[in-house]
Motif scaffolding. Sequence first.
Motif, PDB file in Angstrom:
ATOM      1  N   MET A 179       0.627  -1.189   0.025  1.00  0.00           N
ATOM      2  CA  MET A 179       0.010  -0.054   0.049  1.00  0.00           C
ATOM      3  C   MET A 179       0.895   1.313   0.080  1.00  0.00           C
ATOM      4  O   MET A 179       0.497   2.251  -0.662  1.00  0.00           O
ATOM      5  CB  MET A 179      -1.009   0.012   1.127  1.00  0.00           C
ATOM      6  CG  MET A 179      -1.920   1.318   1.077  1.00  0.00           C
ATOM      7  SD  MET A 179      -2.900   1.337  -0.042  1.00  0.00           S
ATOM      8  CE  MET A 179      -4.228   0.047   0.380  1.00  0.00           C
ATOM      9  N   THR A 180       2.087   1.234   0.702  1.00  0.00           N
ATOM     10  CA  THR A 180       2.883   2.302   0.652  1.00  0.00           C
ATOM     11  C   THR A 180       3.546   2.702  -0.778  1.00  0.00           C
ATOM     12  O   THR A 180       3.345   4.099  -1.004  1.00  0.00           O
ATOM     13  CB  THR A 180       3.881   2.036   1.737  1.00  0.00           C
ATOM     14  OG1 THR A 180       3.690   1.688   2.973  1.00  0.00           O
ATOM     15  CG2 THR A 180       5.029   3.419   1.626  1.00  0.00           C
ATOM     16  N   ASN A 181       3.808   1.804  -1.484  1.00  0.00           N
ATOM     17  CA  ASN A 181       4.197   2.034  -2.604  1.00  0.00           C
ATOM     18  C   ASN A 181       2.906   2.857  -3.883  1.00  0.00           C
ATOM     19  O   ASN A 181       3.362   3.450  -4.342  1.00  0.00           O
ATOM     20  CB  ASN A 181       4.250   0.604  -3.793  1.00  0.00           C
ATOM     21  CG  ASN A 181       5.356  -0.226  -2.782  1.00  0.00           C
ATOM     22  OD1 ASN A 181       5.166  -0.598  -1.633  1.00  0.00           O
ATOM     23  ND2 ASN A 181       6.269  -0.816  -3.631  1.00  0.00           N
ATOM     24  N   ILE A 182       1.588   2.279  -3.487  1.00  0.00           N
ATOM     25  CA  ILE A 182       0.756   2.876  -4.111  1.00  0.00           C
ATOM     26  C   ILE A 182       0.550   4.245  -3.806  1.00  0.00           C
ATOM     27  O   ILE A 182       0.399   5.187  -4.696  1.00  0.00           O
ATOM     28  CB  ILE A 182      -0.512   2.153  -3.877  1.00  0.00           C
ATOM     29  CG1 ILE A 182      -0.479   0.461  -4.411  1.00  0.00           C
ATOM     30  CG2 ILE A 182      -1.874   2.832  -4.487  1.00  0.00           C
ATOM     31  CD1 ILE A 182      -1.630  -0.172  -3.975  1.00  0.00           C
ATOM     32  N   ILE A 183       0.766   4.865  -2.556  1.00  0.00           N
ATOM     33  CA  ILE A 183       0.473   6.030  -1.974  1.00  0.00           C
ATOM     34  C   ILE A 183       1.549   6.875  -2.577  1.00  0.00           C
ATOM     35  O   ILE A 183       1.351   7.963  -3.177  1.00  0.00           O
ATOM     36  CB  ILE A 183       0.565   6.274  -0.535  1.00  0.00           C
ATOM     37  CG1 ILE A 183      -0.902   5.365  -0.215  1.00  0.00           C
ATOM     38  CG2 ILE A 183       0.535   7.538   0.029  1.00  0.00           C
ATOM     39  CD1 ILE A 183      -1.015   5.201   1.541  1.00  0.00           C
ATOM     40  N   ILE A 184       2.926   6.335  -2.671  1.00  0.00           N
ATOM     41  CA  ILE A 184       3.992   7.173  -3.193  1.00  0.00           C
ATOM     42  C   ILE A 184       3.939   7.483  -4.536  1.00  0.00           C
ATOM     43  O   ILE A 184       4.132   8.594  -4.883  1.00  0.00           O
ATOM     44  CB  ILE A 184       5.381   6.448  -2.649  1.00  0.00           C
ATOM     45  CG1 ILE A 184       5.724   6.376  -1.132  1.00  0.00           C
ATOM     46  CG2 ILE A 184       6.529   7.020  -3.437  1.00  0.00           C
ATOM     47  CD1 ILE A 184       6.639   5.445  -0.735  1.00  0.00           C
ATOM     48  N   ALA A 185       3.634   6.262  -5.167  1.00  0.00           N
ATOM     49  CA  ALA A 185       3.559   6.591  -6.833  1.00  0.00           C
ATOM     50  C   ALA A 185       2.586   7.491  -7.094  1.00  0.00           C
ATOM     51  O   ALA A 185       2.804   8.312  -8.009  1.00  0.00           O
ATOM     52  CB  ALA A 185       3.450   4.928  -7.306  1.00  0.00           C
ATOM     53  N   GLY A 186       1.358   7.442  -6.519  1.00  0.00           N
ATOM     54  CA  GLY A 186       0.457   8.442  -6.770  1.00  0.00           C
ATOM     55  C   GLY A 186       0.434   9.740  -6.467  1.00  0.00           C
ATOM     56  O   GLY A 186       0.250  10.645  -7.230  1.00  0.00           O
ATOM     57  N   ALA A 187       1.362  10.002  -5.163  1.00  0.00           N
ATOM     58  CA  ALA A 187       1.661  11.281  -4.795  1.00  0.00           C
ATOM     59  C   ALA A 187       2.663  11.872  -5.453  1.00  0.00           C
ATOM     60  O   ALA A 187       2.601  13.204  -5.826  1.00  0.00           O
ATOM     61  CB  ALA A 187       2.056  11.454  -3.255  1.00  0.00           C
TER      62      ALA A 187
END
Length: 352
Positions: free
Chosen positions: A1-9
């Motif tokens: 989930m951390t990867n997803i948030i970082i990528a989107g941000a």
Amino acid sequence: MTNIIIAGAVGLILSMLGTPLAIRLFARRGYGQEVREDGVQAHLSKKGTPTMGGVVFVLASLLAYGASHLVTFESPTISGLLVLFLMTGLGAVGFLDDFIKIYKQRSLGLRSGAKALGQLIVGAVFAVLVTQQANVYGITPAETRLSFLRDFGPSIGLVGFTIWVLIMIVGFSNAVNLTDGLDGLASGATAVVLGAYVLIGNWQLRNNCIDQLGPNCYWVRDPLDLAVVAAAVLGSLIGFLWWNAPPAKIFMGDTGSLALGGVLAGLAIATRTQLLLIILAGLCVIITMSVIIQVGFFKMTGKRVFRMAPLQHHFELKGWAETTIVVRFWLIAGLCAAVGLGLFYVEWMPRP
């Protein structure tokens, strides 16, 4: 989930900050949109608006994907890299098309045959590679079978699967291209589908047969990384949409529309939801069908079904305001994505 948030941000920030720089650079160099004289007359005022904005969110997506892996110290996966390759390759074809339009100061870029050839070459490379590179569990990024919510039926072979993948890639890259006719329409509609794929990838991760065995789990190679790709492109596209919303300060051009069609097709193939994409991206399918109906009916009867195709221009000629069309079409895109996600979830639900 951390990867997803970082990528989107990261994608959002890079695109939000990078797009105004591109607007100034392209405007200074005269990279403005050419408009067809025989098209919607209201669009003549858009002539000269900077185009090729797709370059910004394609680059932002690639950097966001890389940043998410650098921060979390996780290696990129072959599935994620192949989808990004498809997006970038088709974006390069679109870039050539846009550049020719700008260089020759006309509304037509690459000849249709040359553009199709470029799409087919990129698509063929993707189709072959996506069925190779099995991991330690023997799972490849895609199987040579059709899929709706999962793979089904017997293998159609590498040749048959390659043909099917090419149909998907050419079809959806052109579908997004046809949808890109009004300010913010294609970017907003595509963002909705990308959001759906963030949820699908995350759900497949949590119910993956590699990590847990069960009667209703998914045999998907790299679901988390596919969600990261979708999030990276989604964040970048939202940042671009800030400047592309009516009245647009910049257009994505074929660079952006072909790239977005490619990433949607790639995500559908790698997540085993090939036919589901027809529902998720229902607005793009409807708009494409309006062109097919218009051309086919005119050739048979010499008459038109719509005042103008694609469908959004029909409503323009009926007197609808551009923002009204865009918002209403966004609503249709959201409904299509909701129906697709509903089918995806209902199919997963355990049966009593």
